[in-house]
Scaffold this active site. Structure first.
Site, PDB file in Angstrom:
ATOM      1  N   ASN A 156     -10.148  -0.218   1.207  1.00 35.91           N
ATOM      2  CA  ASN A 156      -8.543   0.098   0.935  1.00 35.91           C
ATOM      3  C   ASN A 156      -8.189  -0.443  -0.337  1.00 35.91           C
ATOM      4  O   ASN A 156      -8.278  -1.544  -0.701  1.00 35.91           O
ATOM      5  CB  ASN A 156      -7.798  -0.990   1.961  1.00 35.91           C
ATOM      6  CG  ASN A 156      -6.245  -1.132   1.832  1.00 35.91           C
ATOM      7  OD1 ASN A 156      -5.930  -0.316   1.042  1.00 35.91           O
ATOM      8  ND2 ASN A 156      -5.829  -1.611   3.042  1.00 35.91           N
ATOM      9  N   CYS A 201       0.663  -1.143   0.065  1.00 34.15           N
ATOM     10  CA  CYS A 201      -0.148  -0.153   0.040  1.00 34.15           C
ATOM     11  C   CYS A 201       0.822   1.272  -0.016  1.00 34.15           C
ATOM     12  O   CYS A 201       0.369   2.392  -0.244  1.00 34.15           O
ATOM     13  CB  CYS A 201      -0.722   0.025   1.188  1.00 34.15           C
ATOM     14  SG  CYS A 201      -2.200  -1.377   1.224  1.00 34.15           S
ATOM     15  N   HIS A 257      -3.144   6.893   4.083  1.00 29.28           N
ATOM     16  CA  HIS A 257      -3.692   5.570   3.470  1.00 29.28           C
ATOM     17  C   HIS A 257      -4.755   5.321   3.987  1.00 29.28           C
ATOM     18  O   HIS A 257      -4.925   5.303   5.418  1.00 29.28           O
ATOM     19  CB  HIS A 257      -2.635   4.717   3.615  1.00 29.28           C
ATOM     20  CG  HIS A 257      -2.995   3.011   3.029  1.00 29.28           C
ATOM     21  ND1 HIS A 257      -3.536   3.127   2.040  1.00 29.28           N
ATOM     22  CD2 HIS A 257      -2.965   1.938   3.864  1.00 29.28           C
ATOM     23  CE1 HIS A 257      -3.852   1.810   1.858  1.00 29.28           C
ATOM     24  NE2 HIS A 257      -3.493   1.068   2.906  1.00 29.28           N
TER      25      HIS A 257
HETATM   26  N1  ACO Z   1     -16.961  -9.410  10.519  1.00 28.00           N
HETATM   27  C1  ACO Z   1     -17.589  -9.732  11.846  1.00 28.00           C
HETATM   28  N2  ACO Z   1     -16.646 -10.170  12.878  1.00 28.00           N
HETATM   29  C2  ACO Z   1     -15.386 -10.297  12.278  1.00 28.00           C
HETATM   30  C3  ACO Z   1     -15.009  -9.952  11.047  1.00 28.00           C
HETATM   31  C4  ACO Z   1     -16.024  -9.526  10.224  1.00 28.00           C
HETATM   32  N3  ACO Z   1     -15.751  -9.117   8.931  1.00 28.00           N
HETATM   33  N4  ACO Z   1     -13.643 -10.064  11.065  1.00 28.00           N
HETATM   34  C5  ACO Z   1     -13.099 -10.525  12.173  1.00 28.00           C
HETATM   35  N5  ACO Z   1     -13.984 -10.700  13.082  1.00 28.00           N
HETATM   36  C6  ACO Z   1     -13.942 -10.981  14.280  1.00 28.00           C
HETATM   37  C7  ACO Z   1     -12.937 -12.098  14.717  1.00 28.00           C
HETATM   38  O1  ACO Z   1     -12.868 -13.234  14.198  1.00 28.00           O
HETATM   39  C8  ACO Z   1     -12.791 -11.721  16.247  1.00 28.00           C
HETATM   40  O2  ACO Z   1     -13.649 -12.902  16.683  1.00 28.00           O
HETATM   41  P1  ACO Z   1     -13.067 -13.794  18.127  1.00 28.00           P
HETATM   42  O3  ACO Z   1     -13.147 -12.424  19.043  1.00 28.00           O
HETATM   43  O4  ACO Z   1     -14.491 -14.539  18.394  1.00 28.00           O
HETATM   44  O5  ACO Z   1     -11.952 -14.440  17.516  1.00 28.00           O
HETATM   45  C9  ACO Z   1     -13.322 -10.479  16.451  1.00 28.00           C
HETATM   46  O6  ACO Z   1     -14.013 -10.012  15.345  1.00 28.00           O
HETATM   47  C10 ACO Z   1     -12.159  -9.510  16.702  1.00 28.00           C
HETATM   48  O7  ACO Z   1     -11.293  -9.560  15.714  1.00 28.00           O
HETATM   49  P2  ACO Z   1      -9.996  -8.384  15.614  1.00 28.00           P
HETATM   50  O8  ACO Z   1      -8.933  -8.922  14.617  1.00 28.00           O
HETATM   51  O9  ACO Z   1      -9.560  -8.302  17.282  1.00 28.00           O
HETATM   52  O10 ACO Z   1     -10.632  -7.140  15.446  1.00 28.00           O
HETATM   53  P3  ACO Z   1     -10.091  -5.716  15.119  1.00 28.00           P
HETATM   54  O11 ACO Z   1     -10.984  -4.746  15.952  1.00 28.00           O
HETATM   55  O12 ACO Z   1      -8.499  -5.876  15.585  1.00 28.00           O
HETATM   56  O13 ACO Z   1     -10.243  -5.543  13.625  1.00 28.00           O
HETATM   57  C11 ACO Z   1      -9.219  -5.434  11.442  1.00 28.00           C
HETATM   58  C12 ACO Z   1      -9.574  -6.436  12.671  1.00 28.00           C
HETATM   59  C13 ACO Z   1     -10.235  -4.422  11.050  1.00 28.00           C
HETATM   60  C14 ACO Z   1      -8.520  -6.333  10.252  1.00 28.00           C
HETATM   61  C15 ACO Z   1      -8.018  -4.343  12.224  1.00 28.00           C
HETATM   62  O14 ACO Z   1      -7.198  -5.236  12.627  1.00 28.00           O
HETATM   63  C16 ACO Z   1      -7.372  -4.018  10.955  1.00 28.00           C
HETATM   64  O15 ACO Z   1      -7.727  -2.951  10.235  1.00 28.00           O
HETATM   65  N6  ACO Z   1      -6.002  -4.074  10.740  1.00 28.00           N
HETATM   66  C17 ACO Z   1      -5.059  -3.503   9.953  1.00 28.00           C
HETATM   67  C18 ACO Z   1      -5.173  -4.053   8.502  1.00 28.00           C
HETATM   68  C19 ACO Z   1      -4.805  -3.365   7.298  1.00 28.00           C
HETATM   69  O16 ACO Z   1      -4.471  -2.203   7.513  1.00 28.00           O
HETATM   70  N7  ACO Z   1      -4.377  -3.997   6.079  1.00 28.00           N
HETATM   71  C20 ACO Z   1      -3.909  -3.489   5.032  1.00 28.00           C
HETATM   72  C21 ACO Z   1      -2.659  -3.110   5.257  1.00 28.00           C
HETATM   73  S1  ACO Z   1      -1.823  -1.958   3.873  1.00 28.00           S
HETATM   74  C22 ACO Z   1      -1.657  -3.209   2.426  1.00 28.00           C
HETATM   75  O17 ACO Z   1      -0.327  -3.162   2.132  1.00 28.00           O
HETATM   76  C23 ACO Z   1      -2.675  -4.263   1.779  1.00 28.00           C
END
Ligand code: ACO
Length: 333
Positions: free
Chosen positions: A288, A118, A258
């Site tokens: 994203n 990204c 980003h």
């Molecule tokens: N719908 C419902 N529940 C979900 C979903 C979904 N789409 N996705 C995950 N959950 C659940 C998980 O399974 C977990 O359940 P559990 O507690 O029973 O195990 C719960 O939600 C909490 O999961 P977390 O991972 O702790 O949720 P978090 O609040 O951290 O959000 C997220 C996850 C959105 C992925 C966040 O960590 C994030 O945005 N991270 C950065 C990702 C990013 O920026 N990626 C791109 C990088 S740039 C590039 O080069 C592509």
């Protein structure tokens, strides 16, 4: 002898989003998720998805043509094309940049792809600006273009709700003194690469029936690790490029981050002590789009007259690799 150029900046911008829109409610029918979870945890409401016949170069080409028109230039004026992408048309070659070069008929252009996740657009602008500053190249097209929908596991709710397709492009060239790129910073931490990767399809684990059956050619991500990393590096890199520019965060008219997660963006804004009305946010509409996020934002800001000549912009990105980068830019148009 080539003559070094004092100041390089953006001469034109353009973007393209495919027409198909996938909403959170559509995703509710595909995986175990809810609109409420996605909005609260990420800020995303909709994303655009490329049509089956569209590949990354098709999106890139439209964005590039729009940027050229905005700059008042033709493909003949371009001598360098960089496409930042994680989703090239072909696994190996030709590069997506060469496909764009051919279809634009940019006869005088060198062309190559750049892989920095990204952060790709920020890396691309940094590389192109130095090639122009040296005097060897005059006008460059830097494109961030992605069809991430092609490498997502649409059964994995942890990743498939986060990404979308799109392209943004910028034409770079010499600008008036005092304008353009005032500071930049790039960085990487390969040790964190495992947190965001595509396990198979490369030379380490070539594609096989097994890897395809296991969906190992799709995005695998440790979201929490990427989240923590993003919050940490955005402030650090911005500080460095601001120092280089001789500016402070109070001098910035718009932060263009980003667009990965609204909570990451809010945390960056808090760190920079910037009110949210000075932070460009479009993650709700486009999600994203990886390397395309920042140029799409710039084109949108221009279309909405959200910036004027002389405004100081702070572009900040992070991504797979892991990589990060920032650019301080005095808008020259
Ligand atoms: N719908 C419902 N529940 C979900 C979903 C979904 N789409 N996705 C995950 N959950 C659940 C998980 O399974 C977990 O359940 P559990 O507690 O029973 O195990 C719960 O939600 C909490 O999961 P977390 O991972 O702790 O949720 P978090 O609040 O951290 O959000 C997220 C996850 C959105 C992925 C966040 O960590 C994030 O945005 N991270 C950065 C990702 C990013 O920026 N990626 C791109 C990088 S740039 C590039 O080069 C592509």
């Amino acid at each position: 002898m080539t003559k070094a150029v004092k100041q390089v900046g953006i001469l034109g911008v353009g973007s393209y989003l495919p027409s198909k829109v996938l909403t959170n409610h559509d995703l509710e029918k595909m995986v175990d998720t809810t609109d409420e979870w996605i909005v609260q945890r990420t800020g995303i409401r909709t994303r655009h998805i490329a049509a089956p016949e569209q590949a990354t170069s098709d999106l890139a080409l439209i964005a590039a043509r729009r940027a050229l028109e905005d700059a008042g230039l033709t493909p003949n004026d371009i001598d360098l094309i960089i496409v930042a992408t994680a989703t090239p048309d072909y696994g190996v070659y030709p590069s997506t940049a060469c496909l764009v070069q051919d279809r634009l008929w940019a006869q005088h252009a060198a062309a190559f792809d750049l892989s920095a996740g990204c952060t790709g657009f920020v890396y691309g602008v940094s590389v192109a600006s130095q090639m122009i500053a040296s005097g060897l190249y005059k006008k460059a097209l830097v494109i961030g273009a992605e069809t991430l929908s092609r490498i997502l596991n649409w059964e994995d709710r942890n990743t498939c709700v986060l990404f979308g397709d799109g392209a943004g492009a910028a034409v770079l060239g010499e600008v008036e003194e005092g304008y353009g790129i005032l500071g930049l910073d790039l960085g990487s931490d390969g040790a964190g690469g495992i947190h965001l990767y595509q396990p198979a399809g490369g030379s380490r684990r070539p594609a096989s029936h097994e890897t395809v059956d296991n969906k190992e050619h799709t995005v695998h991500m440790n979201g929490n690790e990427v989240f923590k990393f993003a919050v940490k590096v955005m402030g650090k890199t911005a500080k460095k490029s601001l120092e280089q520019a001789g500016l402070s965060n109070e001098d910035i008219d718009m932060l263009v981050p980003h667009q990965a997660n609204i909570r990451i963006i809010q945390s960056a804004a808090k760190h920079f002590k910037m009110p949210m009305d000075k932070v460009w946010v479009n993650i709700d509409k486009y999600s994203n789009t990886s390397a395309a996020c920042i140029p799409i934002a710039l084109a949108e800001m221009q279309d909405q007259h959200a910036m004027k000549k002389g405004d100081n912009l702070l572009l900040v990105a992070f991504g797979a690799g892991l990589t990060w980068g920032s650019i301080v830019l005095k808008w020259a148009k």
